[in-house]
Design an enzyme around this catalytic site. Structure first.
Site, PDB file in Angstrom:
ATOM      1  CG  ASN A 153      -1.627   1.090   1.503  1.00  0.00           C
ATOM      2  OD1 ASN A 153      -1.827   2.102   0.607  1.00  0.00           O
ATOM      3  ND2 ASN A 153      -2.363   1.315   2.621  1.00  0.00           N
ATOM      4  CE  LYS A 196      -0.460   3.458   4.538  1.00  0.00           C
ATOM      5  NZ  LYS A 196      -0.301   3.591   6.037  1.00  0.00           N
ATOM      6  CG  HIS A 246      -6.075   2.126   4.881  1.00  0.00           C
ATOM      7  ND1 HIS A 246      -5.707   3.299   6.040  1.00  0.00           N
ATOM      8  CD2 HIS A 246      -4.954   1.267   4.994  1.00  0.00           C
ATOM      9  CE1 HIS A 246      -4.116   2.633   6.116  1.00  0.00           C
ATOM     10  NE2 HIS A 246      -3.901   1.683   5.773  1.00  0.00           N
ATOM     11  CD  GLU A 291      -3.019   5.860   6.319  1.00  0.00           C
ATOM     12  OE1 GLU A 291      -2.829   5.743   5.034  1.00  0.00           O
ATOM     13  OE2 GLU A 291      -2.155   5.091   7.402  1.00  0.00           O
ATOM     14  CD  GLU A 340      -3.580  -2.153   7.336  1.00  0.00           C
ATOM     15  OE1 GLU A 340      -2.573  -2.331   6.848  1.00  0.00           O
ATOM     16  OE2 GLU A 340      -4.324  -1.145   7.109  1.00  0.00           O
ATOM     17  N   GLY A 375       2.526   2.485  10.594  1.00  0.00           N
ATOM     18  CA  GLY A 375       3.457   3.786  10.752  1.00  0.00           C
ATOM     19  C   GLY A 375       4.114   3.907  11.725  1.00  0.00           C
ATOM     20  CB  SER A 435       4.956  -1.676  12.086  1.00  0.00           C
ATOM     21  OG  SER A 435       4.736  -0.338  12.194  1.00  0.00           O
TER      22      SER A 435
HETATM   23  P1  PGA Z   1       2.786   0.524   7.713  1.00  0.00           P
HETATM   24  O1  PGA Z   1       1.214   0.654   7.062  1.00  0.00           O
HETATM   25  O2  PGA Z   1       3.283  -0.795   7.200  1.00  0.00           O
HETATM   26  O3  PGA Z   1       3.392   1.540   7.025  1.00  0.00           O
HETATM   27  O4  PGA Z   1       2.465   0.334   9.202  1.00  0.00           O
HETATM   28  C1  PGA Z   1       0.565  -0.387   6.831  1.00  0.00           C
HETATM   29  C2  PGA Z   1      -0.861  -0.030   6.371  1.00  0.00           C
HETATM   30  O5  PGA Z   1      -1.366   1.115   6.805  1.00  0.00           O
HETATM   31  O6  PGA Z   1      -1.582  -0.441   5.381  1.00  0.00           O
END
Ligand code: PGA
Length: 253
Positions: free
Chosen positions: A9, A11, A95, A97, A167, A173, A212
Site C-alpha cells: 500500500n 499510500k 483503510h 486512514e 490493521e 506507521g 509495521s
Molecule cells: P505500515 O502501514 O506498514 O507503514 O505500518 C500499513 C498500512 O497502513 O497498510
C-alpha cells in the site's frame, strides 16, 4: 489451503517514474515467487503506468480506494469500472486512514466492497482498533462492529473472494508491530466471525495483517495459523524491502 497475499500500500507516495522504476527493479526479484499472490497498490495517477510495467508478470494491481457508483456526478472520485479498465484486480476499502481522516463509515465501506464484487474486482476490506479502543478492552467489540457493518452487503456466494486486512491503528506507521501472538488473537476472532457469518467459506477467506510489517518480522507473523498475508505501507516503498517481504517463505523453512 489459503494462498498467501502480500500487498504493497504505497499510500500517497511515488511519481510515475518512481513507480515504474520500482516495478522494473521489483519484478526480477520476485520472479521465483509462485505460491503467493503479490499485489501493488499505487496512487490513482500511477495505475496505468504500473499496469503497463507489470504486464506479463504474476504481480497484480490494486487501487487504494474506490467509489461505489459506476459513474455520475462525484467530483474527485474513481469508479470500479475505471479500475477494471486500467487493469486493477483488487481495491483496498475501509483503510483506517480513510475511516479516521476522511470519516468513512462501515456502511460506505460495505457499498464499496459490494460494488467491487459486482464489477469483478476483489475487495481488501480493512478493519482495526485504535490504541484507546485496545486499552479500553474494546478490541473485539470494535472489530465485530466493523465486520458487521463493512461486510453486510457481501453475498454469501462471493465471500471467498473477499480479503480482510486486520490493521491495528496503533501499529500503522509507528514501527510498533503487533506481536505475532497479539495479531493471531485478533485474526482468530475475525476467523470465528467469518465462520459464523459465511459458514465453511469463512475457513477459505484470507486475512492479512497490517501495521509495521518488515522483512525481519514477516515470517513470524505469517507462521501464525490465521495470518494469510500482509498489507504493507512503509516497508513496501523500496523494491528490495518489499521483495524480501514477498519472498518470506524462503526464510521460514
Ligand atoms: P505500515 O502501514 O506498514 O507503514 O505500518 C500499513 C498500512 O497502513 O497498510
Amino acid at each position: 489451503m489459503r494462498k498467501p497475499i502480500l500487498a504493497a500500500n504505497w499510500k500517497m507516495h511515488k511519481t510515475i517514474s518512481e513507480a515504474v522504476a520500482f516495478a522494473d527493479a521489483f519484478l526480477p526479484l520476485v520472479a521465483g515467487v509462485t505460491n503467493a499472490e503479490i499485489v501493488l497498490a499505487p496512487p490513482f495517477p500511477q495505475l496505468a503506468s504500473v499496469a503497463a510495467a507489470l504486464r506479463g508478470s504474476r504481480v497484480l494491481l490494486a487501487a487504494q480506494n474506490v467509489h461505489p457508483e459506476k459513474h455520475g456526478a462525484y467530483t474527485g472520485e474513481v469508479s470500479p469500472t475505471m479500475l477494471t479498465d486500467v487493469g486493477c484486480r483488487y481495491a483496498i476499502v475501509g483503510h483506517s486512514e480513510r475511516r479516521h481522516i476522511f470519516g468513512e463509515s462501515s456502511a460506505f465501506v460495505a457499498r464499496k466492497a459490494a460494488s467491487l464484487l459486482a464489477h469483478d474486482l476483489l475487495p481488501i476490506v480493512c478493519v482495526g482498533e485504535t490504541l484507546d479502543e485496545r486499552e479500553a478492552d474494546r478490541t473485539f467489540a470494535v472489530l465485530e462492529d466493523q465486520l458487521n457493518g463493512s461486510l453486510v452487503e457481501v453475498p454469501d456466494a462471493r465471500a471467498a473472494e473477499v480479503v480482510i486486512a486486520y490493521e491495528p491503528v496503533w501499529a500503522i506507521g509507528t514501527g510498533r508491530t503487533a506481536t505475532p501472538a497479539i495479531a493471531q488473537e485478533a485474526h482468530a476472532m475475525i476467523r470465528g466471525w467469518l465462520q459464523k457469518r459465511f459458514g465453511a467459506t469463512g475457513d477459505a477467506m484470507r486475512i492479512q495483517y497490517g501495521g509495521s510489517v518488515k522483512p525481519d518480522n514477516v515470517a513470524e507473523l505469517m507462521a501464525q495459523p490465521d495470518i494469510d498475508g500482509a498489507l504493507v505501507g512503509g516497508a513496501s516503498l523500496e523494491a528490495a524491502s518489499f521483495a524480501a517481504i514477498a519472498r518470506y517463505q524462503e526464510n521460514s523453512k
